[in-house]
Scaffold this active site. Structure first.
Site, PDB file in Angstrom:
ATOM      1  N   ARG A 104     -55.764 -36.020 -17.830  1.00 16.72           N
ATOM      2  CA  ARG A 104     -55.370 -37.210 -17.089  1.00 16.72           C
ATOM      3  C   ARG A 104     -54.557 -36.776 -15.880  1.00 16.72           C
ATOM      4  O   ARG A 104     -53.525 -36.125 -16.028  1.00 16.72           O
ATOM      5  CB  ARG A 104     -54.527 -38.079 -18.037  1.00 16.72           C
ATOM      6  CG  ARG A 104     -54.392 -39.486 -17.627  1.00 16.72           C
ATOM      7  CD  ARG A 104     -53.783 -40.281 -18.759  1.00 16.72           C
ATOM      8  NE  ARG A 104     -52.360 -40.031 -18.903  1.00 16.72           N
ATOM      9  CZ  ARG A 104     -51.488 -40.957 -19.271  1.00 16.72           C
ATOM     10  NH1 ARG A 104     -51.896 -42.179 -19.538  1.00 16.72           N
ATOM     11  NH2 ARG A 104     -50.230 -40.669 -19.389  1.00 16.72           N
ATOM     12  N   THR A 108     -52.459 -40.296 -10.560  1.00 13.08           N
ATOM     13  CA  THR A 108     -53.341 -41.484 -10.585  1.00 13.08           C
ATOM     14  C   THR A 108     -53.561 -42.012 -12.001  1.00 13.08           C
ATOM     15  O   THR A 108     -54.004 -43.140 -12.183  1.00 13.08           O
ATOM     16  CB  THR A 108     -54.722 -41.147  -9.995  1.00 13.08           C
ATOM     17  OG1 THR A 108     -55.347 -40.175 -10.867  1.00 13.08           O
ATOM     18  CG2 THR A 108     -54.597 -40.559  -8.604  1.00 13.08           C
ATOM     19  N   ASP A 200     -45.878 -36.406 -25.139  1.00 12.62           N
ATOM     20  CA  ASP A 200     -47.127 -35.763 -24.712  1.00 12.62           C
ATOM     21  C   ASP A 200     -47.702 -34.962 -25.879  1.00 12.62           C
ATOM     22  O   ASP A 200     -47.168 -33.907 -26.250  1.00 12.62           O
ATOM     23  CB  ASP A 200     -46.845 -34.850 -23.505  1.00 12.62           C
ATOM     24  CG  ASP A 200     -48.136 -34.313 -22.915  1.00 12.62           C
ATOM     25  OD1 ASP A 200     -48.970 -33.765 -23.667  1.00 12.62           O
ATOM     26  OD2 ASP A 200     -48.328 -34.447 -21.694  1.00 12.62           O
ATOM     27  N   ASP A 203     -48.790 -31.222 -25.180  1.00 13.81           N
ATOM     28  CA  ASP A 203     -47.642 -30.317 -25.014  1.00 13.81           C
ATOM     29  C   ASP A 203     -46.947 -30.072 -26.345  1.00 13.81           C
ATOM     30  O   ASP A 203     -46.534 -28.944 -26.648  1.00 13.81           O
ATOM     31  CB  ASP A 203     -46.654 -30.909 -24.003  1.00 13.81           C
ATOM     32  CG  ASP A 203     -47.134 -30.728 -22.568  1.00 13.81           C
ATOM     33  OD1 ASP A 203     -48.088 -29.959 -22.352  1.00 13.81           O
ATOM     34  OD2 ASP A 203     -46.552 -31.364 -21.674  1.00 13.81           O
TER      35      ASP A 203
HETATM   36  C1  PRP Z   1     -53.653 -37.083 -23.166  1.00 14.39           C
HETATM   37  C2  PRP Z   1     -54.220 -37.518 -24.497  1.00 14.39           C
HETATM   38  C3  PRP Z   1     -55.435 -38.283 -24.089  1.00 14.39           C
HETATM   39  C4  PRP Z   1     -55.001 -38.934 -22.790  1.00 14.39           C
HETATM   40  C5  PRP Z   1     -54.648 -40.354 -23.054  1.00 14.39           C
HETATM   41  O1  PRP Z   1     -54.303 -35.973 -22.705  1.00 14.39           O
HETATM   42  O2  PRP Z   1     -54.478 -36.455 -25.374  1.00 14.39           O
HETATM   43  O3  PRP Z   1     -56.580 -37.475 -23.876  1.00 14.39           O
HETATM   44  O4  PRP Z   1     -53.845 -38.230 -22.348  1.00 14.39           O
HETATM   45  O5  PRP Z   1     -54.357 -41.021 -21.885  1.00 14.39           O
HETATM   46  P1  PRP Z   1     -55.263 -42.202 -21.313  1.00 14.39           P
HETATM   47  O6  PRP Z   1     -55.639 -43.072 -22.466  1.00 14.39           O
HETATM   48  O7  PRP Z   1     -54.348 -42.901 -20.350  1.00 14.39           O
HETATM   49  O8  PRP Z   1     -56.449 -41.606 -20.626  1.00 14.39           O
HETATM   50  P2  PRP Z   1     -53.777 -35.168 -21.392  1.00 14.39           P
HETATM   51  O9  PRP Z   1     -54.387 -35.732 -20.166  1.00 14.39           O
HETATM   52  O10 PRP Z   1     -52.292 -35.105 -21.427  1.00 14.39           O
HETATM   53  O11 PRP Z   1     -54.425 -33.745 -21.576  1.00 14.39           O
HETATM   54  P3  PRP Z   1     -54.079 -32.603 -22.654  1.00 14.39           P
HETATM   55  O12 PRP Z   1     -54.566 -33.109 -24.003  1.00 14.39           O
HETATM   56  O13 PRP Z   1     -54.860 -31.450 -22.154  1.00 14.39           O
HETATM   57  O14 PRP Z   1     -52.597 -32.361 -22.650  1.00 14.39           O
HETATM   58  N1  URA Z   2     -50.913 -38.893 -23.316  1.00 10.40           N
HETATM   59  C1  URA Z   2     -50.007 -38.478 -24.231  1.00 10.40           C
HETATM   60  O1  URA Z   2     -50.092 -37.336 -24.717  1.00 10.40           O
HETATM   61  N2  URA Z   2     -49.020 -39.315 -24.590  1.00 10.40           N
HETATM   62  C2  URA Z   2     -48.914 -40.559 -24.084  1.00 10.40           C
HETATM   63  O2  URA Z   2     -47.977 -41.295 -24.459  1.00 10.40           O
HETATM   64  C3  URA Z   2     -49.864 -40.984 -23.131  1.00 10.40           C
HETATM   65  C4  URA Z   2     -50.867 -40.131 -22.782  1.00 10.40           C
END
Ligand code: PRP
Ligand code: URA
Length: 209
Positions: A104, A108, A200, A203
């Protein structure tokens, strides 16, 4: 309209409460995400088809039930979805595993797809698309688009924590998809994080910032 199931088993609620705590470290976070995913699989698989099978017990011959062999695919959205895969495979060891890479954009909040690798026969499989977090719903919506573009027809989304906004986004875009979640939280904050959420997930699973 696909169903939305909030899986409120006491063990799931208890473990989810633990990982919401910001002081929980990577090791415990990882193992608890795995355990919750395994417990949720029990509910997700409630309607799997069965067939009759003959068994000779030490006492008698009997006709009992076994899984009819419906093919499944577990598809994590990278990265955080990876944390749920092993827990699910403990209960469905024969499932194939696909991967959808999506992050994400922090400004944006729009999802960016960077990798897709799925089992060849994805159109024949019931797909369990997994990601701990359903926030705006953009990532899940696009991941489902990516699955459908490659022929997947029968898709379930499994998340740990969902915002009502994300549930609506997925339902509006993909009314055929069932959603299983351990909690529907209050909503999103101004940074697109789920409130109260757990922060997150990627993370916290992988120890990055
Ligand atoms: C997080 C999570 C989802 C997304 C959710 O991933 O694991 O995939 O955000 O957000 P949304 O519903 O608003 O799209 P992230 O983009 O942080 O990537 P990562 O898993 O690689 O840390
Ligand atoms: N992605 C995450 O990992 N946590 C949130 O709360 C939203 C998006």
């Amino acid at each position: 309209m696909g169903k939305v199931v909030e899986v409120k088993h006491p063990l799931i609620q208890h473990k989810l409460t633990i990982i919401r705590d910001r002081s929980v470290g990577t090791k415990d976070f990882r193992s608890l995400v795995d355990e919750i995913a395994m417990l949720m699989t029990y509910e997700v698989c409630r309607d799997l088809p069965l067939k009759d099978v003959k068994v000779h017990t030490p006492v008698a011959e009997t006709v009992q039930k076994e899984l009819s062999g419906k093919k499944l695919a577990v598809v994590p959205i990278l990265r955080a979805g990876l944390g749920m895969v092993d827990g699910i495979l403990q209960l469905i060891p024969a499932a194939k595993v696909g991967h959808i890479g999506m992050y994400r954009d922090e400004v944006t909040l729009e999802p960016v797809e960077y990798f897709v690798k799925l089992p060849d026969d994805i159109e024949k499989r019931e797909v369990l698309l997994v990601d701990p977090m359903l926030a705006t719903g953009g990532s899940a919506k696009d991941a489902i688009d990516a699955l459908k573009k490659r022929g997947a027809q029968n898709i379930n989304l499994i998340t740990l924590v969902s915002a009502p906004e994300g549930v609506k986004t997925v339902q509006d875009a993909h009314p055929d998809v069932d959603i299983y979640t351990a909690s529907i939280d209050e909503g999103l904050n101004e940074n697109g994080y789920i409130v109260p959420g757990l922060g997150d997930a990627g993370d916290r699973l992988f120890g990055t910032h």
